[in-house]
Design an enzyme around this catalytic site. Sequence first.
Site, PDB file in Angstrom:
ATOM      1  N   HIS A  64     -16.307   6.337   1.058  1.00 58.46           N
ATOM      2  CA  HIS A  64     -15.509   5.425   0.240  1.00 58.46           C
ATOM      3  C   HIS A  64     -16.188   5.347  -1.121  1.00 58.46           C
ATOM      4  O   HIS A  64     -17.284   4.815  -1.235  1.00 58.46           O
ATOM      5  CB  HIS A  64     -15.451   4.039   0.916  1.00 58.46           C
ATOM      6  CG  HIS A  64     -14.819   2.962   0.070  1.00 58.46           C
ATOM      7  ND1 HIS A  64     -14.116   1.910   0.606  1.00 58.46           N
ATOM      8  CD2 HIS A  64     -14.798   2.764  -1.265  1.00 58.46           C
ATOM      9  CE1 HIS A  64     -13.690   1.127  -0.377  1.00 58.46           C
ATOM     10  NE2 HIS A  64     -14.098   1.617  -1.516  1.00 58.46           N
ATOM     11  N   GLY A 110      -8.390  -1.915   5.702  1.00 56.43           N
ATOM     12  CA  GLY A 110      -8.646  -1.610   7.112  1.00 56.43           C
ATOM     13  C   GLY A 110      -7.816  -2.423   8.093  1.00 56.43           C
ATOM     14  O   GLY A 110      -7.848  -2.173   9.297  1.00 56.43           O
ATOM     15  N   VAL A 163     -16.621  -7.922  -5.628  1.00 56.41           N
ATOM     16  CA  VAL A 163     -17.968  -8.406  -5.330  1.00 56.41           C
ATOM     17  C   VAL A 163     -19.015  -7.473  -5.966  1.00 56.41           C
ATOM     18  O   VAL A 163     -19.963  -7.913  -6.606  1.00 56.41           O
ATOM     19  CB  VAL A 163     -18.191  -8.475  -3.798  1.00 56.41           C
ATOM     20  CG1 VAL A 163     -19.640  -8.831  -3.482  1.00 56.41           C
ATOM     21  CG2 VAL A 163     -17.239  -9.469  -3.144  1.00 56.41           C
ATOM     22  N   GLU A 177      -9.738   2.881  -5.342  1.00 50.96           N
ATOM     23  CA  GLU A 177     -10.546   3.340  -4.207  1.00 50.96           C
ATOM     24  C   GLU A 177     -10.107   4.740  -3.791  1.00 50.96           C
ATOM     25  O   GLU A 177      -8.912   4.995  -3.652  1.00 50.96           O
ATOM     26  CB  GLU A 177     -10.344   2.422  -2.997  1.00 50.96           C
ATOM     27  CG  GLU A 177     -10.721   0.986  -3.208  1.00 50.96           C
ATOM     28  CD  GLU A 177     -10.552   0.168  -1.928  1.00 50.96           C
ATOM     29  OE1 GLU A 177     -11.080  -0.947  -1.885  1.00 50.96           O
ATOM     30  OE2 GLU A 177      -9.881   0.635  -0.979  1.00 50.96           O
ATOM     31  N   GLU A 226      -0.285   9.190   7.271  1.00 49.11           N
ATOM     32  CA  GLU A 226      -0.959  10.252   6.532  1.00 49.11           C
ATOM     33  C   GLU A 226      -1.943  10.973   7.419  1.00 49.11           C
ATOM     34  O   GLU A 226      -2.322  10.476   8.484  1.00 49.11           O
ATOM     35  CB  GLU A 226      -1.641   9.692   5.265  1.00 49.11           C
ATOM     36  CG  GLU A 226      -2.682   8.643   5.516  1.00 49.11           C
ATOM     37  CD  GLU A 226      -3.167   7.963   4.230  1.00 49.11           C
ATOM     38  OE1 GLU A 226      -2.374   7.825   3.270  1.00 49.11           O
ATOM     39  OE2 GLU A 226      -4.334   7.576   4.197  1.00 49.11           O
ATOM     40  N   LYS A 227      -2.372  12.147   6.988  1.00 49.65           N
ATOM     41  CA  LYS A 227      -3.345  12.922   7.741  1.00 49.65           C
ATOM     42  C   LYS A 227      -4.656  12.148   7.815  1.00 49.65           C
ATOM     43  O   LYS A 227      -5.034  11.467   6.876  1.00 49.65           O
ATOM     44  CB  LYS A 227      -3.567  14.282   7.060  1.00 49.65           C
ATOM     45  CG  LYS A 227      -4.439  15.212   7.890  1.00 49.65           C
ATOM     46  CD  LYS A 227      -4.327  16.656   7.444  1.00 49.65           C
ATOM     47  CE  LYS A 227      -5.221  17.548   8.318  1.00 49.65           C
ATOM     48  NZ  LYS A 227      -4.826  17.499   9.755  1.00 49.65           N
ATOM     49  N   LYS A 255       0.816  -1.224   0.000  1.00 46.86           N
ATOM     50  CA  LYS A 255       0.000   0.000   0.000  1.00 46.86           C
ATOM     51  C   LYS A 255       0.848   1.272   0.000  1.00 46.86           C
ATOM     52  O   LYS A 255       0.412   2.307  -0.497  1.00 46.86           O
ATOM     53  CB  LYS A 255      -0.958  -0.019   1.195  1.00 46.86           C
ATOM     54  CG  LYS A 255      -1.844  -1.271   1.257  1.00 46.86           C
ATOM     55  CD  LYS A 255      -2.611  -1.530  -0.033  1.00 46.86           C
ATOM     56  CE  LYS A 255      -3.194  -2.931  -0.083  1.00 46.86           C
ATOM     57  NZ  LYS A 255      -3.782  -3.268  -1.378  1.00 46.86           N
ATOM     58  N   ARG A 301      -8.334  -6.889  -8.950  1.00 46.75           N
ATOM     59  CA  ARG A 301      -9.213  -8.042  -9.209  1.00 46.75           C
ATOM     60  C   ARG A 301     -10.606  -7.547  -9.612  1.00 46.75           C
ATOM     61  O   ARG A 301     -10.878  -6.351  -9.528  1.00 46.75           O
ATOM     62  CB  ARG A 301      -9.365  -8.838  -7.909  1.00 46.75           C
ATOM     63  CG  ARG A 301     -10.003  -7.975  -6.811  1.00 46.75           C
ATOM     64  CD  ARG A 301     -10.364  -8.725  -5.549  1.00 46.75           C
ATOM     65  NE  ARG A 301     -11.160  -7.900  -4.659  1.00 46.75           N
ATOM     66  CZ  ARG A 301     -10.693  -6.999  -3.817  1.00 46.75           C
ATOM     67  NH1 ARG A 301      -9.394  -6.786  -3.740  1.00 46.75           N
ATOM     68  NH2 ARG A 301     -11.511  -6.284  -3.055  1.00 46.75           N
ATOM     69  N   LYS A 326     -18.265  -4.445   3.345  1.00 48.29           N
ATOM     70  CA  LYS A 326     -19.325  -3.714   2.656  1.00 48.29           C
ATOM     71  C   LYS A 326     -20.626  -4.499   2.744  1.00 48.29           C
ATOM     72  O   LYS A 326     -20.626  -5.729   2.657  1.00 48.29           O
ATOM     73  CB  LYS A 326     -18.946  -3.516   1.185  1.00 48.29           C
ATOM     74  CG  LYS A 326     -17.743  -2.601   1.006  1.00 48.29           C
ATOM     75  CD  LYS A 326     -17.189  -2.656  -0.416  1.00 48.29           C
ATOM     76  CE  LYS A 326     -15.872  -1.904  -0.504  1.00 48.29           C
ATOM     77  NZ  LYS A 326     -15.056  -2.335  -1.649  1.00 48.29           N
TER      78      LYS A 326
HETATM   79  C1  MV4 Z   1      -8.285   6.390   6.172  1.00 50.11           C
HETATM   80  C2  MV4 Z   1      -9.343   6.958   6.916  1.00 50.11           C
HETATM   81  C3  MV4 Z   1      -9.199   8.270   7.332  1.00 50.11           C
HETATM   82  N1  MV4 Z   1      -8.080   8.953   7.025  1.00 50.11           N
HETATM   83  N2  MV4 Z   1      -7.196   7.122   5.903  1.00 50.11           N
HETATM   84  C4  MV4 Z   1     -10.057   1.946   5.911  1.00 50.11           C
HETATM   85  C5  MV4 Z   1      -9.802   0.919   4.877  1.00 50.11           C
HETATM   86  C6  MV4 Z   1      -8.513   1.274   4.275  1.00 50.11           C
HETATM   87  N3  MV4 Z   1      -8.546   1.022   2.878  1.00 50.11           N
HETATM   88  C7  MV4 Z   1      -8.333   2.739   4.564  1.00 50.11           C
HETATM   89  N4  MV4 Z   1      -9.332   3.096   5.515  1.00 50.11           N
HETATM   90  C8  MV4 Z   1      -9.402   4.356   5.999  1.00 50.11           C
HETATM   91  N5  MV4 Z   1      -8.331   5.138   5.727  1.00 50.11           N
HETATM   92  C9  MV4 Z   1      -7.107   8.369   6.330  1.00 50.11           C
HETATM   93  N6  MV4 Z   1      -6.011   9.067   6.052  1.00 50.11           N
HETATM   94  C10 MV4 Z   1     -10.468   6.175   7.177  1.00 50.11           C
HETATM   95  C11 MV4 Z   1     -10.496   4.866   6.732  1.00 50.11           C
HETATM   96  C12 MV4 Z   1     -11.681   4.129   7.084  1.00 50.11           C
HETATM   97  C13 MV4 Z   1     -12.559   3.637   6.108  1.00 50.11           C
HETATM   98  C14 MV4 Z   1     -12.328   3.819   4.758  1.00 50.11           C
HETATM   99  C15 MV4 Z   1     -13.185   3.318   3.818  1.00 50.11           C
HETATM  100  C16 MV4 Z   1     -14.314   2.637   4.224  1.00 50.11           C
HETATM  101  C17 MV4 Z   1     -14.574   2.438   5.549  1.00 50.11           C
HETATM  102  C18 MV4 Z   1     -13.707   2.923   6.513  1.00 50.11           C
HETATM  103  C19 MV4 Z   1     -13.981   2.734   7.862  1.00 50.11           C
HETATM  104  C20 MV4 Z   1     -13.113   3.211   8.794  1.00 50.11           C
HETATM  105  C21 MV4 Z   1     -11.968   3.892   8.407  1.00 50.11           C
END
Ligand code: MV4
Length: 449
Positions: free
Chosen positions: A208, A165, A295, A275, A200-201, A116, A292, A237
């Site tokens: 999403h 996550g 779903v 994403e 990251e911030k 990542k 990939r 999801k």
């Molecule tokens: C984040 C975020 C807030 N700020 N990054 C969760 C899955 C992973 N792909 C990245 N995720 C997140 N990254 C920053 N800088 C919040 C999440 C996040 C989230 C993102 C997408 C869908 C659901 C989520 C649930 C909790 C946190």
Amino acid sequence: MIKKVLIANRGEIALRVIRTCREMGLKTVAVYSTADRDSLPVRFADEAVCIGPPPSAESYLRIDRIIAAAEVTGADAVHPGYGFLAENADFAAVCADHDLVFIGPDPETIQKMGDKSVAKDTMRAAGVPVVPGSEGEIADLAEAARVAAEVGYPVMIKASAGGGGRGMRMARDEADLKKQFVAASTEAAAAFGHGGVYIEKFVEEPRHIEIQLVGDGQGTVIHFGERECSIQRRHQKLLEESPSPIVDADLRARMGEAAVRGALAVGYAGAGTVEFLVDKHRNFYFMEMNTRIQVEHCVTEEVTDTDLIEWQLRVAAGERITSQDRILEGHAIECRINAEDPFRGFAPSPGIITAFHSPKGLGVRCDTHVFAGYKIPPHYDSMIAKLIVRGHTRERAIRKMLRALDEFVIEGVKTTVPFHQQLLRDERFRAGDFDTKFLERFELVPPEA
Ligand code: MV4
């Protein structure tokens, strides 16, 4: 030329791939564990090979056995579906070593996007917006503190080997950072065998939203618009839709263009998803790229009138893309029907489905491998069906979904149907006013005793 496709998966996605192969005149080979001996993919494929006992580690994750099954049946291509080996670069490489076309990008791209931190650096270099933070992995606590102070608290610490996550920690201030940085890297080292993290911030109340694309690896990548995937519980999801209620034509064009630019930078071949996190000001930031089929690809298929599995097979066979980005028409929603009890913390509810009727009618699609009498094995994920509807507007799609859910008969196991019925009646959901934290606050009303 691809003539015979081995499907290295099970359940609804195995059936989904078989259907398109048949339409394209391609022969199919199913592989199955003993738990899936009586499943529909085994019955509907031209040939089927048992690859081991029920645990995935001894069947659907056994690269050697899957390759052997391809060799004995004379398959010339392998479709990995989602989950299992779909994003395993070694598997893609071993397929190539055995002259099997892997239906997906090349091993190097899978590897790059699987890390990542490398994925984010690659996208940044390509000019795709990313969340402000470290470049590459963080060497030590001092660097972590420096980067965090620079971007401002709160910050997110993410494992390079994580994703979806997993291996993620938030830190509110410098004292917290010390604790979370050590915790995150220790946890990542134990879980993934690699403790590298990046910072990251923290993006507050993000949505999403992801872009579907297909690349031909010959200089062309096109996108198929977005999917709104903010309705999640513990990173699972539950409902997806296209278009997103907050994305207009201008934002779609900009997100689509950014995703395409990122994919072009890695010479992307295959179906893929970029994403994004979208903040409340509708700024979007690259989060991860999935290499990939997903779903939730079906909602995109419905609003673009496209068979994405067909596209995967065509570009894998070397066909060039000559068409344009897709225009979205109408609105599609997908509800994941899991054998889980939403009133008991979504606890798995395996067992025998004693009665089953799937909803039908105009604009209703149900992708499922189950039927009356089907025994849900406890070894795999709990999704038993995807109910997808489309309508001219979001409101009409919601009404159709409520009608379809009402028509669904599944007896013998608990399912997520009642969860979806309550969600779709929620005022804030109907207004499109939600983010990734929505389900944390959503109060499910228990059924009458
Ligand atoms: C984040 C975020 C807030 N700020 N990054 C969760 C899955 C992973 N792909 C990245 N995720 C997140 N990254 C920053 N800088 C919040 C999440 C996040 C989230 C993102 C997408 C869908 C659901 C989520 C649930 C909790 C946190």
